[in-house]
Design an enzyme around this catalytic site. Structure first.
Site, PDB file in Angstrom:
ATOM      1  N   LYS A 144       0.654  -1.121   0.026  1.00 52.83           N
ATOM      2  CA  LYS A 144       0.026  -0.085  -0.079  1.00 52.83           C
ATOM      3  C   LYS A 144       0.975   1.137   0.067  1.00 52.83           C
ATOM      4  CE  LYS A 144      -2.685   3.470   1.660  1.00 52.83           C
ATOM      5  NZ  LYS A 144      -1.822   4.443   1.743  1.00 52.83           N
ATOM      6  N   GLU A 202       9.410   1.295  10.938  1.00 54.38           N
ATOM      7  CA  GLU A 202      10.605   2.047  10.451  1.00 54.38           C
ATOM      8  C   GLU A 202      10.118   3.604  10.755  1.00 54.38           C
ATOM      9  OE1 GLU A 202      13.666   1.752   9.734  1.00 54.38           O
ATOM     10  OE2 GLU A 202      13.878  -0.346   9.226  1.00 54.38           O
ATOM     11  N   CYS A 240      13.450  10.685   7.249  1.00 56.23           N
ATOM     12  CA  CYS A 240      13.154  10.039   8.742  1.00 56.23           C
ATOM     13  C   CYS A 240      14.557  10.178   9.207  1.00 56.23           C
ATOM     14  CB  CYS A 240      12.669   8.720   8.613  1.00 56.23           C
ATOM     15  SG  CYS A 240      13.910   7.848   7.426  1.00 56.23           S
ATOM     16  N   GLU A 292       9.659  16.293  15.273  1.00 54.65           N
ATOM     17  CA  GLU A 292      10.102  15.927  13.972  1.00 54.65           C
ATOM     18  C   GLU A 292       9.416  16.958  12.916  1.00 54.65           C
ATOM     19  OE1 GLU A 292       9.031  12.435  11.929  1.00 54.65           O
ATOM     20  OE2 GLU A 292      11.041  11.953  11.454  1.00 54.65           O
TER      21      GLU A 292
HETATM   22  P1  NAP Z   1       1.939   8.354   7.954  1.00 55.89           P
HETATM   23  O1  NAP Z   1       0.914   9.060   7.854  1.00 55.89           O
HETATM   24  O2  NAP Z   1       2.476   7.356   9.047  1.00 55.89           O
HETATM   25  O3  NAP Z   1       1.753   7.428   6.656  1.00 55.89           O
HETATM   26  C1  NAP Z   1       2.616   6.318   6.245  1.00 55.89           C
HETATM   27  C2  NAP Z   1       1.595   5.440   5.495  1.00 55.89           C
HETATM   28  O4  NAP Z   1       0.862   4.695   6.459  1.00 55.89           O
HETATM   29  C3  NAP Z   1       1.055   5.980   4.359  1.00 55.89           C
HETATM   30  O5  NAP Z   1       0.842   4.919   3.396  1.00 55.89           O
HETATM   31  C4  NAP Z   1      -0.438   6.111   4.886  1.00 55.89           C
HETATM   32  O6  NAP Z   1      -1.323   6.125   3.908  1.00 55.89           O
HETATM   33  C5  NAP Z   1      -0.686   4.900   5.790  1.00 55.89           C
HETATM   34  N1  NAP Z   1      -1.442   4.894   6.839  1.00 55.89           N
HETATM   35  C6  NAP Z   1      -1.731   6.249   7.453  1.00 55.89           C
HETATM   36  N2  NAP Z   1      -2.779   5.935   8.290  1.00 55.89           N
HETATM   37  C7  NAP Z   1      -2.724   4.617   8.444  1.00 55.89           C
HETATM   38  C8  NAP Z   1      -3.385   3.574   9.531  1.00 55.89           C
HETATM   39  N3  NAP Z   1      -4.204   4.034  10.315  1.00 55.89           N
HETATM   40  N4  NAP Z   1      -3.290   2.507   9.262  1.00 55.89           N
HETATM   41  C9  NAP Z   1      -2.442   1.803   8.347  1.00 55.89           C
HETATM   42  N5  NAP Z   1      -1.705   2.607   7.238  1.00 55.89           N
HETATM   43  C10 NAP Z   1      -1.933   3.996   7.628  1.00 55.89           C
HETATM   44  O7  NAP Z   1       3.361   9.071   7.548  1.00 55.89           O
HETATM   45  P2  NAP Z   1       3.655  10.103   6.300  1.00 55.89           P
HETATM   46  O8  NAP Z   1       3.048  11.486   6.644  1.00 55.89           O
HETATM   47  O9  NAP Z   1       3.214   9.234   5.077  1.00 55.89           O
HETATM   48  O10 NAP Z   1       5.253  10.038   6.462  1.00 55.89           O
HETATM   49  C11 NAP Z   1       5.826  10.803   7.141  1.00 55.89           C
HETATM   50  C12 NAP Z   1       6.586  10.150   8.408  1.00 55.89           C
HETATM   51  O11 NAP Z   1       7.045   9.001   8.180  1.00 55.89           O
HETATM   52  C13 NAP Z   1       7.458  10.986   9.221  1.00 55.89           C
HETATM   53  O12 NAP Z   1       7.202  11.156  10.435  1.00 55.89           O
HETATM   54  C14 NAP Z   1       8.802  10.108   9.023  1.00 55.89           C
HETATM   55  O13 NAP Z   1       9.977  10.305   9.687  1.00 55.89           O
HETATM   56  C15 NAP Z   1       8.312   8.774   8.806  1.00 55.89           C
HETATM   57  N6  NAP Z   1       9.342   8.190   7.833  1.00 55.89           N
HETATM   58  C16 NAP Z   1       9.980   7.252   8.606  1.00 55.89           C
HETATM   59  C17 NAP Z   1      10.881   6.463   7.781  1.00 55.89           C
HETATM   60  C18 NAP Z   1      11.982   5.607   8.505  1.00 55.89           C
HETATM   61  O14 NAP Z   1      12.647   4.776   7.623  1.00 55.89           O
HETATM   62  N7  NAP Z   1      11.977   5.436   9.605  1.00 55.89           N
HETATM   63  C19 NAP Z   1      11.005   6.768   6.525  1.00 55.89           C
HETATM   64  C20 NAP Z   1      10.269   7.670   5.913  1.00 55.89           C
HETATM   65  C21 NAP Z   1       9.227   8.153   6.719  1.00 55.89           C
HETATM   66  P3  NAP Z   1      -1.893   7.392   3.307  1.00 55.89           P
HETATM   67  O15 NAP Z   1      -0.539   8.054   2.920  1.00 55.89           O
HETATM   68  O16 NAP Z   1      -2.767   7.134   2.225  1.00 55.89           O
HETATM   69  O17 NAP Z   1      -2.429   8.268   4.236  1.00 55.89           O
END
Ligand code: NAP
Ligand code: MG
Length: 479
Positions: free
Chosen positions: A183, A257, A291, A388
């Protein structure tokens, strides 16, 4: 010139072909969503609609998971060396079509083309090559006691490195004999959809790779599906915690992650010009949507003024603008939501008393943009020092002694990465030994290698991706 005119001017319309509408990719073909619902994916640098993608509901997810279950029957009979061949083929096709992928990634997500072309795409191909090499050596890697795949794995990826995160997850999962339902994030689905076409082109058996698009609710349906045996998630700490709670008590593997607030520590004996480059790369790479970004600059007090002066001068040379221009250093912020989040945190930093420097530059009228920014005069308890920001905003803190540097660096909920800048090797080892971070760079930053595991401690998550350890995330003890 709008994005499309620009794309045409560099002939990229011949390179990328975007459909008006996409279905899910299930059981080897694109299918219309049961939900009959779609959402637009836009280009964040122009706000133009690029395409409509399907929103997966419970039935769509069920269809995809069942396809992956069926796919497992054949995939488990496919010999490891055959699995390896498919991954090699995918790696080669990704290389062949890397220009197309890079343009698509920059259009859909806003990152500068020089990053998608010279960083993301080469890394993506390397990951597939790397895990293609492991596919027939899994027993050698971990011994036959841990060589059983989970089965059907659900993978949820974010928008900051869409195709790269896909490669970190899909390549090891398939190499180890699992089948996948992926996804992607709702703002950046297009490169994953093109990858699905490649799976068809290489003749990957039906149901081995399935792609379901949608929003957070689609991700949630995937997590809660009864036949999912493992979830691999990259994204925010809040959603990561929610997923962990949802899976409590179930026999489902999980790797997370999550976010970070990395310290980039500059000692007074560092080569300052090199450190400035590393600090700039550490925070402004990919608009700071990283991240492991070095988002907290920890500079030794006696070099603070000279270092900040050099840093501001270097920041002023950064070119903000059209992601498809190969001279652009800082592209568009990925979404309006993310821009609002960055703006709110920066405003709070100013009202808390932080001193804000932003470069002088003109921002495009349409799209989502934020000027490269630097905070000094920050107290450790300000939100900009603890939360962050996930944008092009660097927060400076100072320290007097190495002990103090370590204490400040570790004073965070996160533990993903860190950077150390010093001429003394012994100081690198001393500091690295004391930092709670999964990845530590010395006199460099943001260096990645497919053979090197990546992952965090504390609220940055658990499990490792990349390298031999990345295989372990997709294997369980055989009974
Ligand atoms: P996010 O809102 O957590 O979304 C990540 C993914 O999860 C997206 O595909 C999102 O779908 C999906 N998602 C959202 N709500 C969900 C739920 N309740 N259940 C299952 N899946 C769900 O994060 P983001 O805003 O896309 O990304 C930014 C964050 O990711 C930052 O905090 C960053 O630090 C972190 N990040 C961490 C790493 C690492 O390697 N540690 C790498 C990249 C990013 P939708 O987009 O369709 O909402
Ligand atoms: Mg988009």
């Amino acid at each position: 010139m709008n994005n499309w005119e620009y794309a045409e001017s560099i002939e990229s319309e011949k390179i990328v072909k975007i459909e008006k509408k996409y279905g899910h990719f299930i059981n080897g073909e694109f299918v219309s969503p049961n939900s009959k619902k779609y959402l637009d994916t836009i280009s964040p640098s122009s706000e133009e609609v690029l395409s409509s993608i399907s929103i997966g509901n419970e039935k769509d997810v069920d269809f995809a998971v069942n396809a992956a279950k069926e796919g497992l029957k054949q995939w488990s009979k496919t010999s490891p060396s055959e699995r390896s061949k498919y991954l090699f083929k995918l790696a080669r096709l990704i290389q062949e079509r890397s220009r197309e992928f890079a343009v698509l990634e920059s259009l859909d997500g806003g990152k500068p083309i020089k990053e998608s072309r010279d960083f993301d795409l080469p890394q993506v191909a390397q990951n597939f090559f790397y895990y293609a090499g492991w596919a027939d050596k899994i027993d050698l890697a971990w011994g036959s006691g841990i060589s059983k795949p989970y089965g059907v794995v659900g993978q949820i990826i974010p928008w900051n490195f869409p195709l790269l995160m896909l490669s970190w997850k899909v390549a090891p999962a398939l190499a180890t004999g699992n089948t996948v339902v992926l996804k992607p994030a709702e703002t950046t689905p297009l490169t994953a959809l093109l990858f699905a076409e490649l799976c068809d082109e290489v003749g990957l058996p039906k149901g081995v790779f399935n792609l379901i698009t949608g929003d957070g609710t689609t991700g949630s349906e995937l997590v809660n599906h009864k036949d999912i045996k493992k979830i691999a998630f990259t994204g925010s700490t809040s959603v990561g915690k929610y997923i962990q709670k949802s899976l409590a008590g179930r026999d489902v593997g999980l790797t997370l992650e999550l976010g970070g607030k990395a310290a980039n520590i500059v000692y007074n004996d560092a080569a300052l010009d090199e450190a400035v480059e590393g600090v700039v790369n550490g925070i402004f790479f990919n608009q700071g949507h990283v991240c492991c970004a070095g988002s907290r600059l920890l500079v030794q007090e006696d070099i603070h003024d000279v270092f900040i002066n050099k840093l501001e001068k270097r920041m002023q040379t950064l070119r903000v603008g059209n992601p498809l221009d190969k001279n652009t250093d800082i592209g568009a912020i990925n979404s309006k939501d993310q821009l609002d989040k960055i703006t709110d945190l920066v405003n709070e930093g100013v009202s808390d008393g932080g001193e804000l420097f932003q470069i002088e530059c003109e921002l495009p009228k349409n799209g989502f943009w934020f000027k490269p920014s630097l905070f000094t005069g920050v107290q450790a308890n300000y939100k900009i020092a603890t939360e962050e920001i996930f944008g092009p905003v660097l927060t400076t803190l100072t320290f007097r002694t190495p002990d103090e540097a370590v204490e400040i660096a570790n004073n965070t909920e996160y533990g993903l990465s860190a950077g150390i800048w010093t001429e003394k090797g012994s100081k690198i080892l001393w500091t690295a030994d004391r930092l709670d971070a999964g990845v530590i760079w010395a006199n460099t930053f943001n260096k990645f290698d497919p053979a090197s595991p990546f992952g965090g401690y504390k609220e940055s998550g658990f499990g490792r991706e990349g390298g031999r350890h990345g295989l372990l995330s997709y294997l369980k003890a055989s009974s």
